[in-house]
Write a protein that holds these residues in place. Structure first.
Motif, PDB file in Angstrom:
ATOM      1  N   LEU A 146       1.041  -1.300   0.088  1.00 41.61           N
ATOM      2  CA  LEU A 146       0.011  -0.026  -0.052  1.00 41.61           C
ATOM      3  C   LEU A 146       0.655   1.239   0.098  1.00 41.61           C
ATOM      4  CD1 LEU A 146      -2.599  -1.181   2.497  1.00 41.61           C
ATOM      5  CD2 LEU A 146      -3.013  -0.917   0.100  1.00 41.61           C
ATOM      6  N   ARG A 147       2.077   1.159   0.898  1.00 39.28           N
ATOM      7  CA  ARG A 147       2.902   2.318   0.864  1.00 39.28           C
ATOM      8  C   ARG A 147       3.489   2.464  -0.590  1.00 39.28           C
ATOM      9  NH1 ARG A 147       5.342   0.345   6.527  1.00 39.28           N
ATOM     10  NH2 ARG A 147       4.121   1.149   7.969  1.00 39.28           N
ATOM     11  N   ARG A 148       3.884   1.474  -1.115  1.00 42.74           N
ATOM     12  CA  ARG A 148       4.607   1.590  -2.392  1.00 42.74           C
ATOM     13  C   ARG A 148       3.520   2.255  -3.686  1.00 42.74           C
ATOM     14  NH1 ARG A 148       7.403  -3.113  -0.912  1.00 42.74           N
ATOM     15  NH2 ARG A 148       5.548  -4.466  -1.817  1.00 42.74           N
TER      16      ARG A 148
ATOM     17  N   VAL B 118      -2.812   1.046  10.436  1.00 43.65           N
ATOM     18  CA  VAL B 118      -2.722   2.028   9.609  1.00 43.65           C
ATOM     19  C   VAL B 118      -3.162   1.474   8.235  1.00 43.65           C
ATOM     20  CG1 VAL B 118      -1.022   3.217  11.110  1.00 43.65           C
ATOM     21  CG2 VAL B 118      -0.260   1.704   8.935  1.00 43.65           C
ATOM     22  N   ARG B 119      -3.307   0.550   7.846  1.00 38.31           N
ATOM     23  CA  ARG B 119      -3.628  -0.029   6.394  1.00 38.31           C
ATOM     24  C   ARG B 119      -5.025   1.046   6.044  1.00 38.31           C
ATOM     25  NH1 ARG B 119      -5.701  -4.497   6.533  1.00 38.31           N
ATOM     26  NH2 ARG B 119      -5.541  -5.031   4.366  1.00 38.31           N
ATOM     27  N   TYR B 120      -5.927   1.152   6.892  1.00 39.15           N
ATOM     28  CA  TYR B 120      -6.958   1.889   6.606  1.00 39.15           C
ATOM     29  C   TYR B 120      -6.899   3.288   5.589  1.00 39.15           C
ATOM     30  CZ  TYR B 120      -7.029   5.295  10.142  1.00 39.15           C
ATOM     31  OH  TYR B 120      -6.664   6.566  11.201  1.00 39.15           O
ATOM     32  N   LEU B 121      -5.717   3.817   6.057  1.00 42.53           N
ATOM     33  CA  LEU B 121      -5.029   5.080   5.765  1.00 42.53           C
ATOM     34  C   LEU B 121      -5.456   5.098   4.134  1.00 42.53           C
ATOM     35  CD1 LEU B 121      -2.597   6.381   8.236  1.00 42.53           C
ATOM     36  CD2 LEU B 121      -4.865   7.442   7.949  1.00 42.53           C
ATOM     37  N   TYR B 122      -4.832   4.106   3.672  1.00 35.82           N
ATOM     38  CA  TYR B 122      -4.576   3.877   2.167  1.00 35.82           C
ATOM     39  C   TYR B 122      -6.006   3.650   1.400  1.00 35.82           C
ATOM     40  CZ  TYR B 122       0.292   4.068   3.618  1.00 35.82           C
ATOM     41  OH  TYR B 122       1.483   4.433   4.187  1.00 35.82           O
ATOM     42  N   LYS B 123      -6.799   3.587   1.965  1.00 37.40           N
ATOM     43  CA  LYS B 123      -8.248   3.656   1.250  1.00 37.40           C
ATOM     44  C   LYS B 123      -8.661   4.770   0.663  1.00 37.40           C
ATOM     45  CE  LYS B 123     -10.073  -0.007   4.212  1.00 37.40           C
ATOM     46  NZ  LYS B 123     -11.126  -0.451   5.286  1.00 37.40           N
ATOM     47  N   TYR B 124      -8.296   6.247   1.253  1.00 33.53           N
ATOM     48  CA  TYR B 124      -8.687   7.385   0.698  1.00 33.53           C
ATOM     49  C   TYR B 124      -8.223   7.641  -0.685  1.00 33.53           C
ATOM     50  CZ  TYR B 124     -10.196   8.452   5.644  1.00 33.53           C
ATOM     51  OH  TYR B 124     -10.806   8.465   6.998  1.00 33.53           O
ATOM     52  N   GLY B 125      -7.037   7.371  -0.872  1.00 36.39           N
ATOM     53  CA  GLY B 125      -6.460   7.811  -2.079  1.00 36.39           C
ATOM     54  C   GLY B 125      -5.609   9.100  -2.103  1.00 36.39           C
ATOM     55  N   GLU B 126      -5.717   9.593  -0.786  1.00 34.84           N
ATOM     56  CA  GLU B 126      -4.743  10.934  -0.287  1.00 34.84           C
ATOM     57  C   GLU B 126      -2.960  10.408  -0.307  1.00 34.84           C
ATOM     58  OE1 GLU B 126      -5.913  14.300   0.384  1.00 34.84           O
ATOM     59  OE2 GLU B 126      -7.713  13.412  -0.901  1.00 34.84           O
TER      60      GLU B 126
END
Length: 691
Positions: free
Chosen positions: A63-65, A196-204
């Motif tokens: 997700l970070r990549r 913290v994985r949920y943060l990557y659902k936004y697209g921000e």
């Protein structure tokens, strides 16, 4: 069976893949189109991954990549060779074409959140614009080996902006008042906020600091999270109660926050539900259709590069004319008319502000778009007229708000300690402040004017004229403000009388709306700004433009809409203790000294709501000579802006109340409260000196 929109998406996707492989245009523009096409491919890939559940299930490192791949071209080390940088685009493509194509590149980047929200139509209209612009270059190359004219490019983009104004405005207005648009709400309420994985659902854009904030809040107890949320939501409720506005007639609360605060927001949503309110949570958007200068309206993640946002804040200058301004006002009214029932149920915003990022001083670029003098007038007129339309459907006298602020991990190694201190600030005993502030309010109530003078190099020398009460026993000039709509506690404020309000306001260092100002000076004559400057840039013309664009919002002048005395010495000394004075947001900074707002009064659109201090006195100083024009010409009464500028105590020589009989009463001298009954506020200063 595929829908028409899906067919259009498929056609665009195929064409853009071809462009990415081989751009058949003049050699000067080949790299641009291939780079832009590859950007679109990455966004389309994100759209497809979102549909497959990738952002729900992928490992955190993946997700970070994926997140980095979407934003890394904006990183400082890469931005110098990015077509989103108008300086680079103009160097590679020519001055006018560079501006136009850099705007197009920025508009393509606006598709990233739409990919995560699965908003196919918003992807398609921008992909079609890109293909259309590419075709202009391709056809010109095929015919005579030349390139299309600047006018042809501009016209194509102009009609894109004009034609899609209606659908984009309709969607934007709906997201603000209709709780059915629940993309963010579902992330907050349905995700495991301990991961913290949920943060990557936004697209921000997500940074290590964003993750750190989320992890820190995940480590707090349910009781502490609930206490913080209670402070936030109770301020909202009290705002309605104090103004005598019926909250039970409302159904929607507009929650605005920064990614990482989801645990607090989730608890707040549950609190609001007990008040009968559902959340409308919408994303801050940098598209040409929704751009707010350098400001943000809605939830947002980290900035990959603040200079990028600054470079594109005035892209509308490429297209703005009377026809487009009129079109934008027409579609705004139509959008609200379509949702007028839901707009009537809108209660107002509940905002979580943040602080801690290093103040941003932008680089001025000649290649960035700038509004012409005529466009500046149009922009100012649109700002006022649009605010008037919004108020027809979301009536100011029937809504309220609340704002609270917390630090970000960007503030440094003492983040957790500063966060705890901020929570303490937000929960200070309001009864103590109410009692002390009542002393100040009473001392000022019969004053004719107030003198404010700076010290220690601060050149402030102001006379602020005050409203004259008819019955001092029943009327108040200043509002005794405690922790309701503006958290934390700590100010008394009024709307100054413009006539007779004269002098210079000076602040050595100010951080306003995400921008830093050095040695800011503003001169007033009869309450109106007559001159201004700062020392941010070597060129005086650039300094004046900087202030006019970002403080005056292109108006030729603005009134002094508020004069206030901040009383939160605890907040001031907290800033001193941690060396974060320049990082405090206006919300807290305005409580740490006298402040002066330029623009509308604190009561704009609500002047006729009857308000009372706790002692029963009615607050009567809510208008000025400008706001009174609402009775004859509302378009001249409001500016849709209100920027607070604070003088810190250590630069404050004196605040003195002056009476008609020639007597005077000192409120503050040499940065200390000296009025009898207010000296308790000096304890924070004294305790610091003992350390």
């Amino acid at each position: 069976m595929a829908t028409i929109m899906e067919e259009r998406f498929g056609l665009c996707t195929d064409r853009i893949k071809e462009i990415a492989q081989n751009a058949e245009v003049h050699e000067t523009f080949g790299e641009y189109f291939q780079t832009a096409a590859r950007l679109v491919e990455r966004i389309v890939n994100a759209y497809e991954l979102a549909g497959q559940g990738f952002f729900e299930n992928a490992p955190t490192e993946e997700l970070r990549r994926a997140n980095t791949a979407l934003y890394e071209e904006l990183f400082t080390q890469n931005y110098e060779r990015c077509y989103g940088n108008p300086e680079y685009a103009c160097k590679q493509l020519g001055e006018e074409r560079g501006r136009l194509l850099s705007f197009l590149y920025a508009e393509l980047r606006c598709m990233i959140p739409y990919a995560f929200e699965r908003r196919l139509s918003d992807l398609v209209i921008r992909m079609e614009l890109f293909v259309e612009i590419y075709n202009l270059f391709s056809y010109a190359m095929a015919e005579d080996g030349q390139i299309p004219s600047d006018e042809a490019l501009r016209d194509t983009m102009y009609w894109f902006v004009s034609d899609y104004s209606e659908t984009t405005m309709q969607w934007r207005v709906e997201t603000q008042v209709d709780t059915a648009h629940d993309f963010a709400v579902r992330i907050i309420m349905d995700s495991d906020l301990n991961n913290v994985r949920y943060l990557y659902k936004y697209g921000e854009f997500i940074t290590p600091e964003t993750e750190k904030l989320s992890q820190y809040l995940a480590g707090l107890s349910e009781e502490r999270i609930q206490m913080i949320a209670d402070t936030y939501t109770q301020g909202y409720r009290i705002g309605f109660e104090k103004a005598g506005k019926p909250l039970d007639k409302k159904e929607t609360v507009d929650v605005i926050y920064v990614l990482g605060f989801e645990r607090i927001v989730k608890a707040a949503i549950r609190n609001f539900a007990k008040m009968g309110l559902k959340p409308a949570i919408y994303r801050a958007n940098d598209s040409i259709f929704h751009k707010k200068g350098v400001g943000k309206a809605g939830y947002y993640g980290a900035d990959a590069n603040k200079q990028y946002r600054y470079d594109h804040k005035d892209d509308i200058a490429l297209f703005l004319d009377k026809k487009l301004a009129g079109r934008k006002l027409e579609v705004l009214k139509l959008a609200y008319e379509r949702v007028k029932e839901k707009a009537g149920l809108y209660a107002g915003p509940a905002v979580i502000e943040v602080f801690g990022e290093e103040p941003f001083v932008p680089k001025k670029k000649a290649q960035a778009c700038v509004l012409s003098p005529e466009q500046q007038k149009l922009s100012a007129q649109y700002k006022g007229a649009s605010a008037e339309i919004v108020n027809q459907y979301i009536i100011g006298e029937e809504r309220s708000f609340t704002v609270i602020a917390f630090p970000l991990p960007d503030i440094g190694e003492q983040f957790e300690e500063i966060f705890d201190e901020t929570v303490k600030l937000n929960t200070l005993d309001y009864t103590t402040y109410e009692r002390i502030q009542a002393v100040i309010v009473n001392a000022l109530n019969t004053a004719e004017y107030v003198k404010i003078k700076g010290m220690n190099g601060n050149k402030t020398d102001l006379r602020v004229q005050l409203y004259q009460v008819k019955d001092p026993d029943k009327e108040a000039v200043f509002e005794n403000c405690v922790a309701d709509v503006n958290i934390p506690v700590g100010e008394v404020f009024t709307s100054p009388v413009l006539e007779g309000t004269n002098g210079k306001l000076f602040v050595r260092n100010a951080f306003l709306n995400e921008l830093e100002y050095c040695n800011l000076e503003i001169d007033f004559q009869d309450g109106m700004i007559t001159d201004y400057t700062c020392t941010n840039f070597a060129c005086e013309e650039d300094n004046k433009k900087y202030i006019k664009e970002n403080v005056l919002y292109h108006f030729e002048t603005l009134p002094m809409g508020e004069f206030a005395i901040g009383t939160n010495t605890t907040a001031y000394m907290t800033a001193k203790k941690y060396g974060i004075s320049k990082l405090f947001p206006i919300l807290i900074a305005e409580k740490t000294g006298p402040h002066f707002a330029v623009g509308d009064t604190c009561y704009s659109w609500e002047e006729d709501v009857r308000l009372y201090n706790e002692d029963g006195k009615e607050i009567v100083a809510k208008d000025n000579a400008i706001s009174l024009l609402r009775h004859t010409d509302p378009s001249k009464a409001y500016f849709a802006c209100h920027t607070d500028i604070t003088i810190p105590y250590d630069e404050l020589g004196a605040i003195t109340a002056c009476y008609a009989d020639g007597t005077e009463c000192a409120i503050i001298e040499n940065g200390r409260f000296v009025l009898d009954g207010t000296q308790e506020l000096n304890k924070a200063f004294d305790e610091n000196e003992k350390i």
